[in-house]
Write a protein that holds these residues in place. Sequence first.
Motif, PDB file in Angstrom:
ATOM      1  N   VAL A   1      10.538  -0.885  11.133  1.00  0.00           N
ATOM      2  CA  VAL A   1      11.272  -0.647   9.880  1.00  0.00           C
ATOM      3  C   VAL A   1      12.237   0.536   9.999  1.00  0.00           C
ATOM      4  O   VAL A   1      13.320   0.524   9.412  1.00  0.00           O
TER       5      VAL A   1
ATOM      6  N   CYS B   1      -1.105  -0.846  -4.270  1.00  0.00           N
ATOM      7  CA  CYS B   1      -2.290   0.009  -4.105  1.00  0.00           C
ATOM      8  C   CYS B   1      -1.846   1.454  -3.862  1.00  0.00           C
ATOM      9  O   CYS B   1      -0.751   1.688  -3.344  1.00  0.00           O
TER      10      CYS B   1
ATOM     11  N   VAL C   1       0.876  -1.179   0.000  1.00  0.00           N
ATOM     12  CA  VAL C   1       0.000   0.000   0.000  1.00  0.00           C
ATOM     13  C   VAL C   1       0.907   1.221   0.000  1.00  0.00           C
ATOM     14  O   VAL C   1       1.636   1.460   0.970  1.00  0.00           O
TER      15      VAL C   1
ATOM     16  N   GLY D   1       5.010   3.152   7.580  1.00  0.00           N
ATOM     17  CA  GLY D   1       4.511   4.505   7.885  1.00  0.00           C
ATOM     18  C   GLY D   1       5.167   5.112   9.117  1.00  0.00           C
ATOM     19  O   GLY D   1       5.518   4.409  10.066  1.00  0.00           O
ATOM     20  N   PHE D   2       5.354   6.406   9.065  1.00  0.00           N
ATOM     21  CA  PHE D   2       5.963   7.138  10.191  1.00  0.00           C
ATOM     22  C   PHE D   2       5.253   8.481  10.258  1.00  0.00           C
ATOM     23  O   PHE D   2       5.502   9.361   9.447  1.00  0.00           O
TER      24      PHE D   2
ATOM     25  N   LYS E   1      -5.721   6.091  -5.546  1.00  0.00           N
ATOM     26  CA  LYS E   1      -6.864   5.923  -6.454  1.00  0.00           C
ATOM     27  C   LYS E   1      -7.366   4.478  -6.502  1.00  0.00           C
ATOM     28  O   LYS E   1      -8.273   4.157  -7.266  1.00  0.00           O
TER      29      LYS E   1
ATOM     30  N   ASP F   1       1.067   3.417   9.907  1.00  0.00           N
ATOM     31  CA  ASP F   1      -0.162   3.489   9.100  1.00  0.00           C
ATOM     32  C   ASP F   1      -1.156   2.407   9.512  1.00  0.00           C
ATOM     33  O   ASP F   1      -2.256   2.321   8.971  1.00  0.00           O
TER      34      ASP F   1
ATOM     35  N   GLY G   1       1.685   6.778   4.687  1.00  0.00           N
ATOM     36  CA  GLY G   1       1.758   8.022   5.463  1.00  0.00           C
ATOM     37  C   GLY G   1       0.390   8.457   5.956  1.00  0.00           C
ATOM     38  O   GLY G   1       0.125   9.652   6.090  1.00  0.00           O
TER      39      GLY G   1
ATOM     40  N   THR H   1      16.238   1.309   8.048  1.00  0.00           N
ATOM     41  CA  THR H   1      16.574   2.170   6.911  1.00  0.00           C
ATOM     42  C   THR H   1      18.014   2.674   7.025  1.00  0.00           C
ATOM     43  O   THR H   1      18.810   2.532   6.094  1.00  0.00           O
TER      44      THR H   1
ATOM     45  N   ILE I   1      10.382   5.983  -3.645  1.00  0.00           N
ATOM     46  CA  ILE I   1      11.414   5.627  -2.664  1.00  0.00           C
ATOM     47  C   ILE I   1      11.022   4.452  -1.775  1.00  0.00           C
ATOM     48  O   ILE I   1      11.888   3.801  -1.221  1.00  0.00           O
ATOM     49  N   VAL I   2       9.734   4.183  -1.645  1.00  0.00           N
ATOM     50  CA  VAL I   2       9.341   3.048  -0.791  1.00  0.00           C
ATOM     51  C   VAL I   2       8.454   2.041  -1.532  1.00  0.00           C
ATOM     52  O   VAL I   2       8.856   0.895  -1.771  1.00  0.00           O
TER      53      VAL I   2
ATOM     54  N   LEU J   1      -4.728   3.696   8.592  1.00  0.00           N
ATOM     55  CA  LEU J   1      -5.289   3.323   7.283  1.00  0.00           C
ATOM     56  C   LEU J   1      -5.662   1.834   7.275  1.00  0.00           C
ATOM     57  O   LEU J   1      -6.661   1.433   6.694  1.00  0.00           O
TER      58      LEU J   1
HETATM   59  P1  NAP Z   1       4.681   9.434  -0.298  1.00  0.00           P
HETATM   60  O1  NAP Z   1       5.701   9.800  -1.304  1.00  0.00           O
HETATM   61  O2  NAP Z   1       3.739  10.474   0.237  1.00  0.00           O
HETATM   62  O3  NAP Z   1       3.807   8.255  -0.925  1.00  0.00           O
HETATM   63  C1  NAP Z   1       2.670   7.758  -0.261  1.00  0.00           C
HETATM   64  C2  NAP Z   1       2.016   6.720  -1.143  1.00  0.00           C
HETATM   65  O4  NAP Z   1       0.875   6.221  -0.449  1.00  0.00           O
HETATM   66  C3  NAP Z   1       1.518   7.275  -2.473  1.00  0.00           C
HETATM   67  O5  NAP Z   1       1.747   6.300  -3.478  1.00  0.00           O
HETATM   68  C4  NAP Z   1       0.038   7.470  -2.239  1.00  0.00           C
HETATM   69  O6  NAP Z   1      -0.770   7.269  -3.394  1.00  0.00           O
HETATM   70  C5  NAP Z   1      -0.268   6.360  -1.267  1.00  0.00           C
HETATM   71  N1  NAP Z   1      -1.425   6.666  -0.430  1.00  0.00           N
HETATM   72  C6  NAP Z   1      -1.661   7.800   0.271  1.00  0.00           C
HETATM   73  N2  NAP Z   1      -2.861   7.734   0.871  1.00  0.00           N
HETATM   74  C7  NAP Z   1      -3.382   6.527   0.543  1.00  0.00           C
HETATM   75  C8  NAP Z   1      -4.599   5.881   0.846  1.00  0.00           C
HETATM   76  N3  NAP Z   1      -5.527   6.476   1.614  1.00  0.00           N
HETATM   77  N4  NAP Z   1      -4.813   4.650   0.331  1.00  0.00           N
HETATM   78  C9  NAP Z   1      -3.891   4.054  -0.440  1.00  0.00           C
HETATM   79  N5  NAP Z   1      -2.707   4.625  -0.770  1.00  0.00           N
HETATM   80  C10 NAP Z   1      -2.468   5.848  -0.278  1.00  0.00           C
HETATM   81  O7  NAP Z   1       5.323   8.770   0.982  1.00  0.00           O
HETATM   82  P2  NAP Z   1       6.643   7.843   1.147  1.00  0.00           P
HETATM   83  O8  NAP Z   1       7.833   8.678   1.082  1.00  0.00           O
HETATM   84  O9  NAP Z   1       6.519   6.637   0.298  1.00  0.00           O
HETATM   85  O10 NAP Z   1       6.447   7.413   2.678  1.00  0.00           O
HETATM   86  C11 NAP Z   1       5.318   6.683   3.097  1.00  0.00           C
HETATM   87  C12 NAP Z   1       5.323   6.582   4.605  1.00  0.00           C
HETATM   88  O11 NAP Z   1       6.493   5.873   4.998  1.00  0.00           O
HETATM   89  C13 NAP Z   1       5.409   7.913   5.337  1.00  0.00           C
HETATM   90  O12 NAP Z   1       4.703   7.812   6.561  1.00  0.00           O
HETATM   91  C14 NAP Z   1       6.880   8.092   5.602  1.00  0.00           C
HETATM   92  O13 NAP Z   1       7.144   8.920   6.727  1.00  0.00           O
HETATM   93  C15 NAP Z   1       7.273   6.670   5.879  1.00  0.00           C
HETATM   94  N6  NAP Z   1       8.688   6.366   5.637  1.00  0.00           N
HETATM   95  C16 NAP Z   1       9.304   5.694   6.610  1.00  0.00           C
HETATM   96  C17 NAP Z   1      10.626   5.334   6.422  1.00  0.00           C
HETATM   97  C18 NAP Z   1      11.288   4.561   7.499  1.00  0.00           C
HETATM   98  O14 NAP Z   1      12.495   4.460   7.486  1.00  0.00           O
HETATM   99  N7  NAP Z   1      10.521   3.996   8.417  1.00  0.00           N
HETATM  100  C19 NAP Z   1      11.316   5.688   5.252  1.00  0.00           C
HETATM  101  C20 NAP Z   1      10.619   6.361   4.259  1.00  0.00           C
HETATM  102  C21 NAP Z   1       9.294   6.690   4.459  1.00  0.00           C
HETATM  103  P3  NAP Z   1      -0.629   8.181  -4.728  1.00  0.00           P
HETATM  104  O15 NAP Z   1       0.607   7.617  -5.420  1.00  0.00           O
HETATM  105  O16 NAP Z   1      -1.872   7.883  -5.482  1.00  0.00           O
HETATM  106  O17 NAP Z   1      -0.461   9.574  -4.243  1.00  0.00           O
END
Ligand code: NAP
Length: 294
Positions: free
Chosen positions: A263, A189, A165, A231-232, A192, A243, A211, A267, A170-171, A215
């Motif tokens: 996780v 997922c 999801v 998620g963070f 959309k 999340d 994020g 990282t 990057i992830v 969810l």
């Molecule tokens: P991002 O660039 O904002 O991407 C979020 C993704 O989730 C997008 O593909 C978005 O869809 C999708 N999404 C958002 N709301 C959704 C929903 N309601 N249902 C389904 N999909 C949904 O974020 P990211 O950089 O990948 O990071 C994601 C999370 O991981 C964040 O909380 C971040 O802080 C965390 N993170 C943690 C680490 C760690 O080391 N633990 C490292 C990196 C990130 P769309 O593509 O359609 O916009």
Amino acid sequence: MTAKIIDGKAIAKKLRAEYHARVDVLRSRYNVTPALVVILVGDNPASQSYVRGKIAGCKEVGIRSELVELPASTTEEQLLEHIERLNNDATVHGILVQLPLPAHIRVSSVLEKISVEKDVDGFHLYNMGGLVTGNTVFSPCTPYGVQKILEHENIRVEGQNVVVVGASNIVGKPTALMLMQQDATVVICHKKTRDLGHFTLLADILVVAAGVPNLIVPQIVKTGAVVIDVGFNRLPDGRIVGDVDFEGVKEKASYITPVPGGVGQMTVTMLLHNTILSAERAATATTSPFRRRA
Ligand code: NAP
């Protein structure tokens, strides 16, 4: 069913001890100290905090680190010049530009400027493409951390239904590609996606990186699923959560990662791994891994 709570901190600690030993070998056998340069542009507090964690991680395993702090007014050209200098510095094994960058700098031109052999974050287009063909020079750190957690817990990936999801570059996308390379059947997922639960209920392994707090609730998790929460999120009251509704989902899953303590710890650990790997390659190879593989 109550899930086994995966202790990312303990896994990271064990791996870091192994990496420290590899640094000792590099020093004693080749007189090489792995070195990482982190470039931070501007004064985003979250970025400053992430960078501090990376520098502290380097110290823990014996990697030499340098933080280059540049003002938010730095031009793209100036940043590219810094990277060029580091690309040509044989004592530097890893270059990381902390994201996000100020809006006037194009992220793609910065990431593509970093030498592939020093791209320890794994975000260069070559490494991104390598995720499709299965021959990256470096794997991106968070997805690699997810993979290492599954490996450590002896969780079989081959033939499993994996639902990711989140579809970020990057992830989400790299995690999906890496698990597909291991012969999982993968669904991605995103915002959309219609009826998220329809897909998540199919998951033997559910990786969540959206994020969005809460969810993933128990009703949309298959009994016995492995749940990896990337998620963070910082709540208004200051608490950090993932999340996934941890308390509810842990009663249904077979394994679950907590936030914090899952996780996140992995990282930085994989960044340390990639930096050491880069130094090992530089110390032992006569040709670059990039040229060998290309
Ligand atoms: P991002 O660039 O904002 O991407 C979020 C993704 O989730 C997008 O593909 C978005 O869809 C999708 N999404 C958002 N709301 C959704 C929903 N309601 N249902 C389904 N999909 C949904 O974020 P990211 O950089 O990948 O990071 C994601 C999370 O991981 C964040 O909380 C971040 O802080 C965390 N993170 C943690 C680490 C760690 O080391 N633990 C490292 C990196 C990130 P769309 O593509 O359609 O916009």
